[in-house]
Each structure stands twice: as C-alpha cells, then as structure tokens.
Write a protein that holds these residues in place. Sequence first.
Motif, PDB file in Angstrom:
ATOM      1  N   UNK A 111       0.360  -1.227   0.015  1.00 45.86           N
ATOM      2  CA  UNK A 111      -0.232   0.408  -0.096  1.00 45.86           C
ATOM      3  C   UNK A 111       1.099   1.179  -0.451  1.00 45.86           C
ATOM      4  N   UNK A 112       0.581   1.771  -1.382  1.00 43.88           N
ATOM      5  CA  UNK A 112       1.778   2.980  -1.054  1.00 43.88           C
ATOM      6  C   UNK A 112       0.836   4.197  -1.335  1.00 43.88           C
ATOM      7  N   UNK A 113       1.207   5.719  -0.269  1.00 43.96           N
ATOM      8  CA  UNK A 113       0.678   6.824   0.257  1.00 43.96           C
ATOM      9  C   UNK A 113       1.141   7.776  -0.752  1.00 43.96           C
ATOM     10  N   UNK A 114       0.676   8.265  -1.413  1.00 47.74           N
ATOM     11  CA  UNK A 114       1.632   9.329  -2.581  1.00 47.74           C
ATOM     12  C   UNK A 114       0.276  11.145  -2.409  1.00 47.74           C
ATOM     13  N   UNK A 115       1.664  11.883  -2.347  1.00 47.84           N
ATOM     14  CA  UNK A 115       0.161  13.065  -2.338  1.00 47.84           C
ATOM     15  C   UNK A 115      -0.662  13.005  -3.976  1.00 47.84           C
ATOM     16  N   UNK A 116      -0.392  13.016  -4.914  1.00 54.42           N
ATOM     17  CA  UNK A 116      -0.350  12.429  -6.668  1.00 54.42           C
ATOM     18  C   UNK A 116       0.468  12.188  -7.249  1.00 54.42           C
ATOM     19  N   UNK A 117      -0.047  11.480  -7.973  1.00 53.10           N
ATOM     20  CA  UNK A 117       0.899  11.030  -9.012  1.00 53.10           C
ATOM     21  C   UNK A 117       1.354  12.096 -10.083  1.00 53.10           C
ATOM     22  N   UNK A 150      -0.265  12.164   3.538  1.00 49.30           N
ATOM     23  CA  UNK A 150       0.591  11.170   3.035  1.00 49.30           C
ATOM     24  C   UNK A 150       1.275  11.019   4.952  1.00 49.30           C
ATOM     25  N   UNK A 151       1.572  11.351   5.923  1.00 44.34           N
ATOM     26  CA  UNK A 151       2.156  11.823   7.017  1.00 44.34           C
ATOM     27  C   UNK A 151       0.980  10.909   7.818  1.00 44.34           C
ATOM     28  N   UNK A 152      -0.362  11.079   7.701  1.00 47.99           N
ATOM     29  CA  UNK A 152      -1.701  10.454   8.223  1.00 47.99           C
ATOM     30  C   UNK A 152      -2.178   9.324   8.096  1.00 47.99           C
ATOM     31  N   UNK A 153      -1.574   8.816   7.016  1.00 50.48           N
ATOM     32  CA  UNK A 153      -1.972   7.604   6.236  1.00 50.48           C
ATOM     33  C   UNK A 153      -0.670   6.554   7.168  1.00 50.48           C
ATOM     34  N   UNK A 154       0.425   7.167   6.851  1.00 50.44           N
ATOM     35  CA  UNK A 154       1.215   6.229   7.440  1.00 50.44           C
ATOM     36  C   UNK A 154       1.007   6.142   9.102  1.00 50.44           C
ATOM     37  N   UNK A 155       0.811   7.084   9.751  1.00 50.04           N
ATOM     38  CA  UNK A 155       0.680   7.195  11.509  1.00 50.04           C
ATOM     39  C   UNK A 155      -0.157   6.484  11.873  1.00 50.04           C
ATOM     40  N   UNK A 156      -1.513   6.217  11.069  1.00 51.77           N
ATOM     41  CA  UNK A 156      -2.787   6.005  11.509  1.00 51.77           C
ATOM     42  C   UNK A 156      -2.426   4.199  10.297  1.00 51.77           C
ATOM     43  N   UNK A 157      -1.119   3.670  10.210  1.00 53.50           N
ATOM     44  CA  UNK A 157      -1.524   2.331   9.434  1.00 53.50           C
ATOM     45  C   UNK A 157      -2.153   2.432   8.625  1.00 53.50           C
ATOM     46  N   UNK A 169       9.128  16.261   5.553  1.00 54.15           N
ATOM     47  CA  UNK A 169      10.234  15.297   7.069  1.00 54.15           C
ATOM     48  C   UNK A 169      10.322  15.332   7.397  1.00 54.15           C
ATOM     49  N   UNK A 170      11.429  16.598   6.896  1.00 59.75           N
ATOM     50  CA  UNK A 170      12.326  17.692   7.985  1.00 59.75           C
ATOM     51  C   UNK A 170      11.626  17.942   8.528  1.00 59.75           C
ATOM     52  N   UNK A 171      10.208  18.837   8.631  1.00 60.91           N
ATOM     53  CA  UNK A 171       9.762  20.256   9.051  1.00 60.91           C
ATOM     54  C   UNK A 171       8.894  19.936  10.024  1.00 60.91           C
ATOM     55  N   UNK A 172       8.568  18.283  10.242  1.00 52.67           N
ATOM     56  CA  UNK A 172       7.642  17.509  11.135  1.00 52.67           C
ATOM     57  C   UNK A 172       8.328  17.315  12.111  1.00 52.67           C
ATOM     58  N   UNK A 173       7.738  17.319  13.613  1.00 52.82           N
ATOM     59  CA  UNK A 173       8.557  17.140  15.173  1.00 52.82           C
ATOM     60  C   UNK A 173       9.332  16.816  15.069  1.00 52.82           C
ATOM     61  N   UNK A 174      10.034  16.245  16.123  1.00 52.26           N
ATOM     62  CA  UNK A 174      11.161  15.177  15.940  1.00 52.26           C
ATOM     63  C   UNK A 174       9.926  14.294  16.496  1.00 52.26           C
ATOM     64  N   UNK A 175       8.573  14.340  17.463  1.00 50.43           N
ATOM     65  CA  UNK A 175       7.382  13.268  17.814  1.00 50.43           C
ATOM     66  C   UNK A 175       7.297  12.214  16.089  1.00 50.43           C
ATOM     67  N   UNK A 176       6.912  13.070  15.208  1.00 52.93           N
ATOM     68  CA  UNK A 176       6.569  12.344  14.211  1.00 52.93           C
ATOM     69  C   UNK A 176       7.529  11.183  13.912  1.00 52.93           C
TER      70      UNK A 176
END
Length: 284
Positions: A111-117, A150-157, A169-176
Amino acid sequence: MLSRDMLQFTVDPNYSGKNLPGWFLMNTYLQRHLGEIMHFQPCEGFDSCRQAVLSGAFDLVYANPFDWVQYVQKLGFQPVAKPRDHFDEVYLCTLAGGDIHGYADLPPRIRIASAHEGTLIHMIGLFLMDKAEIDRARLDFFYTGSYQGVLKALLQGNADVGFLFDEVYTGASGLIRGRLRILDQSDDAFAFHAFCIGPRLAPKMELLQGVLLGMNDEPRGQVLLQDLGFPGFAAVTPEEVECLTTLAEEYISGHEAIDLRSTSSLSIDDSAFVVAREDPTATS
C-alpha cells in the motif's frame, strides 16, 4: 472569480498549506518592490492549481518542478528563481514500530500513500522502487491530495510506504519523525521548485529576479525568508530547464504510461489504483 485587471500570484498547494500568512506577506513584499498591484490567491489542491494556471488565471507561480515544466512548454512561462542550495528529494517512509526494515520486508501487496501521481515526488518514488526491483504490479496506490495526508496515512497504519517530500519530513516534529523509518531516499540534487512568470509579467522579469535574489540583502527580506523557510534564491539556468524538461517528458511518455499487464509477471486489475482524499477535519 479572479480579476484580470491586476496581476495574479499563487504557489504550490503544499507551501500555501504550510505557511499561508507568510505567502500573503511575500505578495505584499513583491508588490512594493515591483510597483505593481498583485493579488495572491492560494489553491486548495494540485489539480485545481495546475488547471487554474493552465487556463491563464495567474501571472506569477511558485510551482513544483513537474508543474513549472508544463507552464514553460504550454504557456511560455519563464522560470525566474529557485531556492538556493536546496533541491526536491523524496523519502520513502514506513512506520518505525512496524515490521518493514528494508525492501525485503515489504508485503506481497504494498500500500503506497502518495500526495498526487502528477508530482515529481511521486515520479522519483517510483524510480526508487524500480531501482530496488520492486514489481509495480505489487503496488496499490492511493492519493491523499497533500503530503500531510501521506503522513497521516502512515501514522494511522493505512499505508505500508509513503512517498514524502523531504521538506515535509524534515519540517515535522521530532515526535512524528521518531514514529517513522526511512526505507530509502533520493539524493539527486537536480529538481527544484521555482518562481515562474507568465507573459503579462515578462517585461519585469529582470526586476523580479533582482528582488528575489536580493532578499538576503535587506532586513525585511531576511525576516520574510526565515518565515517562509528559505535560505535565499538563485537564478534558474537554461541547462536546468532543459534537464528537467527532458526528465518530465520521459516520465510522461514512458513510466506513467507503462502497461503493467504486459510487463509484469503478476496479475493486476484496475481496482488497485484508488484515489483517497484526506479529511481536512481529521487529526493525526
């Protein structure tokens, strides 16, 4: 309805969604230095932004590389400036607490999550999967409409792998970031977002370029760059335009049009490709 009595400005939806007030300030800054009245209008998604620009609605666009190549080819836009010392790269991410540590751990159906093809990030993500000899027929895509999706899809499994723009990715919090594992990443240093101007703004190309490249030389420009997260801007060369144009054409004519049924040893049906728009009210 946008008025064509004044110049119109928009930016890549990923950027307007990340710092909308900063881009309004950028519009004010450019108006003051250009001596022109210009209206800033953010777009909600990649498709609506691309369609609006291609319909002639905008004179200045800060666009992702896949889009600005189209604007150059179809509308005669001219790339003016790019972020200095920064290129668009992709991170292939999985959940840090999951079982996927490398390509060999990927499940039979991925399962690949991508913003837009229709983005360069998606294209490079596919190239990385190809390089790892992952059969494309194993990939079940769903498109979230944004990199935050995409981040949400990953974090929610809901995804095994996500194609993430490196800045997200680099702009996300250290927790994420701590909840994600980088499976692979590009390091090509050739693709970039760029400010592009249409025909109505073309007479002020040199002035606009000078304003953007000189932002580091004045206090207000320095503050605005810091607010928007840019180190500064540099000129775009004809060689860079040619390189990215060739790459985009190869992708459109070849990789995007690939017939998986004839090239894959696995069976595949149309239901494998799903578009899933993220719920703007959802939280991660």
